[in-house]
Motif scaffolding. Sequence first.
Motif, PDB file in Angstrom:
ATOM      1  N   LEU A 202      60.540 -47.941   8.734  1.00 21.71           N
ATOM      2  CA  LEU A 202      60.100 -49.254   9.195  1.00 21.71           C
ATOM      3  C   LEU A 202      58.964 -49.160  10.199  1.00 21.71           C
ATOM      4  O   LEU A 202      58.941 -49.880  11.183  1.00 21.71           O
ATOM      5  N   HIS A 203      58.034 -48.253   9.898  1.00 26.65           N
ATOM      6  CA  HIS A 203      56.775 -48.153  10.648  1.00 26.65           C
ATOM      7  C   HIS A 203      56.920 -47.587  12.054  1.00 26.65           C
ATOM      8  O   HIS A 203      56.098 -47.862  12.920  1.00 26.65           O
ATOM      9  N   ALA A 204      57.972 -46.803  12.290  1.00 30.15           N
ATOM     10  CA  ALA A 204      58.072 -45.945  13.480  1.00 30.15           C
ATOM     11  C   ALA A 204      57.847 -44.506  12.970  1.00 30.15           C
ATOM     12  O   ALA A 204      57.814 -44.280  11.759  1.00 30.15           O
ATOM     13  N   PRO A 205      57.717 -43.532  13.859  1.00 38.13           N
ATOM     14  CA  PRO A 205      57.493 -42.159  13.359  1.00 38.13           C
ATOM     15  C   PRO A 205      58.736 -41.538  12.729  1.00 38.13           C
ATOM     16  O   PRO A 205      59.847 -42.033  12.915  1.00 38.13           O
ATOM     17  N   LYS A 206      58.512 -40.445  12.021  1.00 34.52           N
ATOM     18  CA  LYS A 206      59.610 -39.654  11.468  1.00 34.52           C
ATOM     19  C   LYS A 206      60.332 -38.919  12.601  1.00 34.52           C
ATOM     20  O   LYS A 206      59.674 -38.443  13.531  1.00 34.52           O
ATOM     21  N   GLY A 207      61.660 -38.837  12.505  1.00 36.96           N
ATOM     22  CA  GLY A 207      62.390 -38.057  13.511  1.00 36.96           C
ATOM     23  C   GLY A 207      63.109 -38.906  14.536  1.00 36.96           C
ATOM     24  O   GLY A 207      63.416 -38.417  15.621  1.00 36.96           O
ATOM     25  N   VAL A 208      63.376 -40.150  14.216  1.00 34.82           N
ATOM     26  CA  VAL A 208      64.209 -40.971  15.099  1.00 34.82           C
ATOM     27  C   VAL A 208      65.006 -41.945  14.234  1.00 34.82           C
ATOM     28  O   VAL A 208      64.539 -42.414  13.200  1.00 34.82           O
ATOM     29  N   GLY A 209      66.226 -42.172  14.659  1.00 42.20           N
ATOM     30  CA  GLY A 209      67.090 -43.106  13.927  1.00 42.20           C
ATOM     31  C   GLY A 209      68.119 -43.676  14.876  1.00 42.20           C
ATOM     32  O   GLY A 209      68.055 -43.458  16.095  1.00 42.20           O
ATOM     33  N   ALA A 210      69.045 -44.410  14.325  1.00 42.40           N
ATOM     34  CA  ALA A 210      70.123 -44.949  15.160  1.00 42.40           C
ATOM     35  C   ALA A 210      71.367 -45.127  14.303  1.00 42.40           C
ATOM     36  O   ALA A 210      71.288 -45.248  13.073  1.00 42.40           O
ATOM     37  N   LEU A 211      72.491 -45.099  14.984  1.00 38.26           N
ATOM     38  CA  LEU A 211      73.748 -45.440  14.326  1.00 38.26           C
ATOM     39  C   LEU A 211      74.377 -46.586  15.121  1.00 38.26           C
ATOM     40  O   LEU A 211      74.574 -46.457  16.336  1.00 38.26           O
TER      41      LEU A 211
END
Length: 387
Positions: A202-211
Amino acid sequence: MRNVYFDNNATTMVAPEVIEAMTPFFDELWGNPSSMHTFGGQVKKHVEHARLQVASLIGADPSEIVFTSCGTESDNMAVRGAVEARGGHSHIVTTRVEHPAALSVCRYLANHGCTLTELGVDSQGRLDLDELRSSLTSDTAVVSIMWANNETGVIFPIDEIAKIVKEAGRILHTDAVQAVGKLPIDVRKTPIDMLSLSGHKLHAPKGVGALYIRKGTRVNPLLLGGHQEKGKRAGTENVPYIIALGRACELAGEHMEEQSVRVEALRDRLEAGILQTCPSVTVNGDRQHRLPNTLDVGFKHIEGESILLMLDDLGIAASSGSACTSGSLEPSHVLRAMGVPFTSVHGSIRFSLSRYNTDEDIDYVLEHIPRIVERLLEISPFTEKPA
Ligand code: PLP
């Protein structure tokens, strides 16, 4: 030559507003948010603001958001964490069309003492909800079912799924990596217990997410060794990327309507154009319940990889649903689960759009694709040639 990027389910361009938001956290505000001193401590309030931005997009409370390194980590933590919180060996329910990020951890746990039910899908990629209902037992630790499929874009009826799972008193995790930012999500209305999302879709960088973890859900951490994220995910926070994820979620909320109107109209024009101009082509997946940005088409008797290479020569990026990364021609597990015939499974191509695509992008692809398909059909060993 024009460059057309139609592979947004693989990854997206980082939005300029996102780069702007994250940049100060490299060169000005680079402290550790856990530090006692002001230099580090002041960063914490920005991390908490990002948590609020992520939570707002899905109707959660900020305290229910755990930052992770990617969608894969979120999926692993949800499934493994729920099983371990229940004391280990138990039953897991998932589907045969999940992304490997979820499917692999389910299968890993099945090889280490759990039992696993993998629900099948019909030819349109739809689940049988009765099968889901009857799969649930008092031993089921977690049900992990994706919100939307990354290959076909097929959306599962998550409200009904949640109702069934909650009636049985079981925990529901959903891999919403492809749904967040494309579909309205409100966990106050849909009783999901855990939800995975990923920044780079969703147009943020690779290597970050959330649960997202609903208050009261018992999940063990995957990473141990620190008090960060209230002990749910140890490791010094990736502050710039967390800020980026927050801003990207905020932007996704602002662009949601555009996604479901303008991007969908572009996708539909691409679909109609391909169906009109190319012979023997079919759409893979349920067209009535599909992400607004995704089109997966099967070209009969030709290799998807050949189409992709020819598109690539013209500056068009799409992806193949048929090959795995190893380069073997193993057909996609999703299309196989749907029973897509062998003749078109190998010629399946996914076009996935974003808000950065334009009408001119569609014109460009539609101008070239019929000729590519015609040329490949001429040399295909599978098509009948005139005597
Ligand atoms: N789940 C789905 C449905 C995906 O499409 C992807 C990535 O393609 C993932 C999980 C993994 O996310 P990440 O690349 O952030 O690990």
